[in-house]
Design a protein around this motif. Structure first.
Motif, PDB file in Angstrom:
ATOM      1  N   ARG A   1       9.972  -4.886  -1.833  1.00  0.00           N
ATOM      2  CA  ARG A   1       9.987  -5.367  -0.456  1.00  0.00           C
ATOM      3  C   ARG A   1       8.728  -6.167  -0.143  1.00  0.00           C
ATOM      4  N   SER A   2       7.594  -5.698  -0.669  1.00  0.00           N
ATOM      5  CA  SER A   2       6.349  -6.419  -0.461  1.00  0.00           C
ATOM      6  C   SER A   2       6.424  -7.825  -1.044  1.00  0.00           C
ATOM      7  N   ALA A   3       6.880  -7.927  -2.291  1.00  0.00           N
ATOM      8  CA  ALA A   3       6.978  -9.230  -2.951  1.00  0.00           C
ATOM      9  C   ALA A   3       7.957 -10.149  -2.225  1.00  0.00           C
ATOM     10  N   ALA A   4       9.030  -9.571  -1.694  1.00  0.00           N
ATOM     11  CA  ALA A   4      10.063 -10.376  -1.042  1.00  0.00           C
ATOM     12  C   ALA A   4       9.638 -10.884   0.329  1.00  0.00           C
TER      13      ALA A   4
ATOM     14  N   TYR B   1       1.964  -4.656 -10.550  1.00  0.00           N
ATOM     15  CA  TYR B   1       2.163  -3.224 -10.311  1.00  0.00           C
ATOM     16  C   TYR B   1       3.647  -2.854 -10.429  1.00  0.00           C
ATOM     17  N   LEU B   2       4.501  -3.715  -9.879  1.00  0.00           N
ATOM     18  CA  LEU B   2       5.940  -3.449  -9.950  1.00  0.00           C
ATOM     19  C   LEU B   2       6.411  -3.407 -11.402  1.00  0.00           C
ATOM     20  N   ALA B   3       5.958  -4.342 -12.216  1.00  0.00           N
ATOM     21  CA  ALA B   3       6.360  -4.361 -13.624  1.00  0.00           C
ATOM     22  C   ALA B   3       5.913  -3.097 -14.338  1.00  0.00           C
ATOM     23  N   SER B   4       4.712  -2.629 -14.041  1.00  0.00           N
ATOM     24  CA  SER B   4       4.214  -1.405 -14.660  1.00  0.00           C
ATOM     25  C   SER B   4       5.079  -0.208 -14.299  1.00  0.00           C
ATOM     26  N   VAL B   5       5.499  -0.145 -13.035  1.00  0.00           N
ATOM     27  CA  VAL B   5       6.396   0.935 -12.605  1.00  0.00           C
ATOM     28  C   VAL B   5       7.738   0.829 -13.325  1.00  0.00           C
TER      29      VAL B   5
ATOM     30  N   GLU C   1       0.822  -1.209   0.000  1.00  0.00           N
ATOM     31  CA  GLU C   1       0.000   0.000   0.000  1.00  0.00           C
ATOM     32  C   GLU C   1       0.856   1.259   0.000  1.00  0.00           C
ATOM     33  N   THR C   2       2.000   1.210   0.673  1.00  0.00           N
ATOM     34  CA  THR C   2       2.935   2.342   0.638  1.00  0.00           C
ATOM     35  C   THR C   2       3.425   2.574  -0.784  1.00  0.00           C
ATOM     36  N   ALA C   3       3.735   1.488  -1.474  1.00  0.00           N
ATOM     37  CA  ALA C   3       4.190   1.587  -2.863  1.00  0.00           C
ATOM     38  C   ALA C   3       3.116   2.220  -3.744  1.00  0.00           C
ATOM     39  N   CYS C   4       1.869   1.803  -3.538  1.00  0.00           N
ATOM     40  CA  CYS C   4       0.769   2.383  -4.320  1.00  0.00           C
ATOM     41  C   CYS C   4       0.656   3.885  -4.067  1.00  0.00           C
ATOM     42  N   ALA C   5       0.809   4.293  -2.815  1.00  0.00           N
ATOM     43  CA  ALA C   5       0.743   5.719  -2.487  1.00  0.00           C
ATOM     44  C   ALA C   5       1.888   6.482  -3.152  1.00  0.00           C
ATOM     45  N   MET C   6       3.091   5.924  -3.092  1.00  0.00           N
ATOM     46  CA  MET C   6       4.238   6.579  -3.727  1.00  0.00           C
ATOM     47  C   MET C   6       4.059   6.666  -5.244  1.00  0.00           C
TER      48      MET C   6
ATOM     49  N   ALA D   1       8.820   1.506  -6.577  1.00  0.00           N
ATOM     50  CA  ALA D   1       9.459   0.253  -6.982  1.00  0.00           C
ATOM     51  C   ALA D   1      10.123  -0.433  -5.796  1.00  0.00           C
ATOM     52  N   ALA D   2      10.785   0.350  -4.947  1.00  0.00           N
ATOM     53  CA  ALA D   2      11.470  -0.230  -3.789  1.00  0.00           C
ATOM     54  C   ALA D   2      10.473  -0.892  -2.838  1.00  0.00           C
TER      55      ALA D   2
END
Length: 306
Positions: free
Chosen positions: A216-219, A236-240, A196-201, A211-212
């Motif tokens: 971390r979420s995936a890991a 989502y990460l791939a799109s970024v 959710e932090t990644a989505c906000a960023m 991306a970072a």
């Protein structure tokens, strides 16, 4: 109605919730809806031997109704989701269950963010952060309410507010483990907070931090238990990564996302694939074999999800 009857409701809700987390909202939604309609909701007309049993019954049925709304949301059935979620808020209010009501308001805020209604999302998320909701919740649930509040602030373009809300959610999750956490937030972990932090960023345009956090979420996620969310995180990460111009990493991550989507039935996973194919389109037209292979595989999985 007895305490044992109420516990049966809670155990069933826990089962269907785990199923949704692993395989998506379409997996088991009809069975859940049927159980809610024919067995759970009629219990609200019972004669209750005392006020505690009445409140507990409304809370348990309200939480099952919330889950029916959440599964509909994940499947992309947004009008149905809103009907369930709105009904579950009323049940939580009749139960006097402030934390549950806050949890549901958070879900409505999340939906509003996804549907592109930032003002409504912020109103709902702000209400969930009130004393009777956030103030009475466990630390884990506080972190969940707080990070969705951050999402709503990011959707509204409030960078300073978003960062402050993220920091508070991190502090709340750091305090978890010292209080009684309800089953409905057992899924919420470091991986969830990072997603959710990644989505906000991302919504603030900060692709590097997005991306970072997605990484971390995936890991850190338990992939087998939370397959649907894991596949969406990777998408989502791939799109970024595409937006950053890191194409090799994007192709690799999309491949992992598609691997994870096998057996998943989710509208959000479907949306990830549709976005993937849109992002792949320019590279496919330029003759990229990798893009063409990914597009073909995405089409096959999309048929299965539909």
């Amino acid at each position: 109605m007895t305490a044992a009857d109420i516990e049966v409701l809670r155990e069933l809700t826990k089962f269907y919730s785990a199923r949704e987390q692993q395989r998506g909202g379409a997996a088991g939604r009809y069975a859940l809806s049927a159980h809610l309609k024919y067995e759970a909701t009629p219990l609200l007309k019972s004669r209750f031997r005392d006020e505690n049993i009445r409140r507990a019954t409304y809370s348990a049925v309200g939480e099952m109704t919330y889950l029916a709304g959440w599964t509909a949301f994940d499947e992309g059935l947004h009008h149905l989701a809103q009907r369930y979620l709105t009904a579950s808020v009323r049940m939580a209010a009749k139960a006097g269950d402030g934390p549950l009501a806050g949890h549901i308001l958070r879900a409505l805020a999340h939906q509003a963010v996804d549907l592109g209604h930032p003002r409504q999302a912020l109103e709902l998320a702000s209400t969930s952060m009130g004393q009777q909701h956030y103030g009475q919740a466990s630390h884990t649930e506080k972190a969940l309410l707080g990070i969705v509040h951050a999402r709503a602030l990011a959707a509204s373009g409030d960078r300073a507010g978003t960062l402050a809300a993220i920091s508070r959610a991190e502090r709340d999750l750091g305090r978890a483990g010292t209080d009684d956490t309800p089953d409905r937030v057992a899924f919420f972990s470091e991986a969830s907070l990072a997603h959710e932090t990644a989505c906000a960023m991302r919504d603030l345009g900060n692709l590097r931090d997005a991306a970072a956090h997605f990484k971390r979420s995936a890991a850190t996620r338990q992939q087998k238990a939370y397959t649907r969310t894991h596949s969406v995180t990777l998408g989502y990460l791939a799109s970024v990564k595409v937006q950053q111009g890191h194409l090799d990493e994007a192709f690799e991550t999309w491949t992992k996302a598609l691997d994870a989507m096998t057996g998943v039935r989710s509208g959000r996973a479907r949306d990830v694939i549709v976005r993937m194919q849109s992002d792949l389109s320019p590279f496919r037209r330029r003759g990229s074999r990798k893009a063409a292979e990914l597009d073909l595989r995405a089409t096959e999985i999309l048929r299965a999800i539909r």
